[in-house]
Write a protein that holds these residues in place. Sequence first.
Motif, PDB file in Angstrom:
ATOM      1  N   SER A  50      72.897  11.376  -3.707  1.00  0.00           N
ATOM      2  CA  SER A  50      74.007  11.051  -2.513  1.00  0.00           C
ATOM      3  C   SER A  50      74.951  11.863  -2.862  1.00  0.00           C
ATOM      4  CB  SER A  50      74.062   9.694  -2.328  1.00  0.00           C
ATOM      5  OG  SER A  50      75.150   9.714  -1.317  1.00  0.00           O
ATOM      6  N   GLU A  55      77.163   8.434   5.921  1.00  0.00           N
ATOM      7  CA  GLU A  55      75.844   8.860   5.808  1.00  0.00           C
ATOM      8  C   GLU A  55      75.889  10.219   6.622  1.00  0.00           C
ATOM      9  OE1 GLU A  55      71.807   8.175   8.507  1.00  0.00           O
ATOM     10  OE2 GLU A  55      72.979   6.589   8.027  1.00  0.00           O
ATOM     11  N   SER A 135      65.158  12.205  -6.441  1.00  0.00           N
ATOM     12  CA  SER A 135      65.416  11.859  -5.378  1.00  0.00           C
ATOM     13  C   SER A 135      66.018  10.423  -5.399  1.00  0.00           C
ATOM     14  CB  SER A 135      64.441  11.820  -3.972  1.00  0.00           C
ATOM     15  OG  SER A 135      63.360  11.054  -4.636  1.00  0.00           O
ATOM     16  N   THR A 139      66.851   5.543   1.333  1.00  0.00           N
ATOM     17  CA  THR A 139      66.586   6.511   2.304  1.00  0.00           C
ATOM     18  C   THR A 139      67.330   6.383   3.428  1.00  0.00           C
ATOM     19  OG1 THR A 139      64.446   5.636   3.063  1.00  0.00           O
ATOM     20  CG2 THR A 139      64.378   6.958   1.026  1.00  0.00           C
ATOM     21  N   HIS A 140      67.446   7.549   4.375  1.00  0.00           N
ATOM     22  CA  HIS A 140      67.730   7.612   5.673  1.00  0.00           C
ATOM     23  C   HIS A 140      66.879   8.133   6.518  1.00  0.00           C
ATOM     24  CE1 HIS A 140      71.730   6.311   4.170  1.00  0.00           C
ATOM     25  NE2 HIS A 140      71.873   7.183   3.312  1.00  0.00           N
ATOM     26  N   THR A 143      66.216  11.594   5.283  1.00  0.00           N
ATOM     27  CA  THR A 143      66.119  12.023   3.956  1.00  0.00           C
ATOM     28  C   THR A 143      64.978  12.743   3.642  1.00  0.00           C
ATOM     29  OG1 THR A 143      67.151  10.006   3.061  1.00  0.00           O
ATOM     30  CG2 THR A 143      65.713  10.992   1.600  1.00  0.00           C
TER      31      THR A 143
END
Length: 254
Positions: A50, A55, A135, A139-140, A143
Amino acid sequence: MPDARRLRIELAIVLGLSLGASAVYSIVSIIARVTDDRPLAEQSAAINQSRASREWLDLTYQFLDVFFGLFVVALVLYLLWRPGGSPFRRIGLDFTRPGRDVASGLALVAVIGVPGLALYAIGRAAGVTVTVVPSPLDTHWWTIPILVLAALKAALVEEVIVVGYLFTRLRELGVGPWATIVSSALLRGTYHLYQGFGPFVGNALMGVVFGWCYQRWGRTMPLVVAHWVLDMVSFIGYPLAVAWWPTLFAPPAE
């Protein structure tokens, strides 16, 4: 054909702006790691993490990283462009034989993937490889698409520069095929040194295989396909790998 002095200067500039710089930073990173109080087995290297707590800002940063990261690919394709010829065709980065390229790329995935995972496991067990975190675990909605694009960027940057461009320029400078393959493979291994000595060996061996294939096929497209698939599996499958094999893949506690 450009003269040798100009080609050497061009090579130095391209590598200095891209993976040559990454190799230097990786050498500094591995020196810092091996001189740290913690052993390599207790350290981690994060990729695609991130960039911001908000976001929309995180998505923006990550998309821009992919977008602007591809400009170095555009640069080397421009440098390889000759009047009346396509730079894409020159290094085999086109869609003239999609079926064979995809099949060859998937075959390379099978050849590289399992041994690569085994080398990572051996390196972790031997304490010479850090925990690679490719990673985020959270998650979004965006992602996975961003990870797919990040994998494509990595595949294009590495295979176009370290194989297509480098092999072309070294051939023009009179460097022999095996010297070129070994040089390319060592460069590939070196810019992965920040992950530890296991990934250095694994990526160098991958570079030998990819370089040999390029010498035979004259095409980077199968290499891009293979690299893209390998990175997508690594990036997207990481949370599952942590759940199945936490000892190998879970990041160490701070």
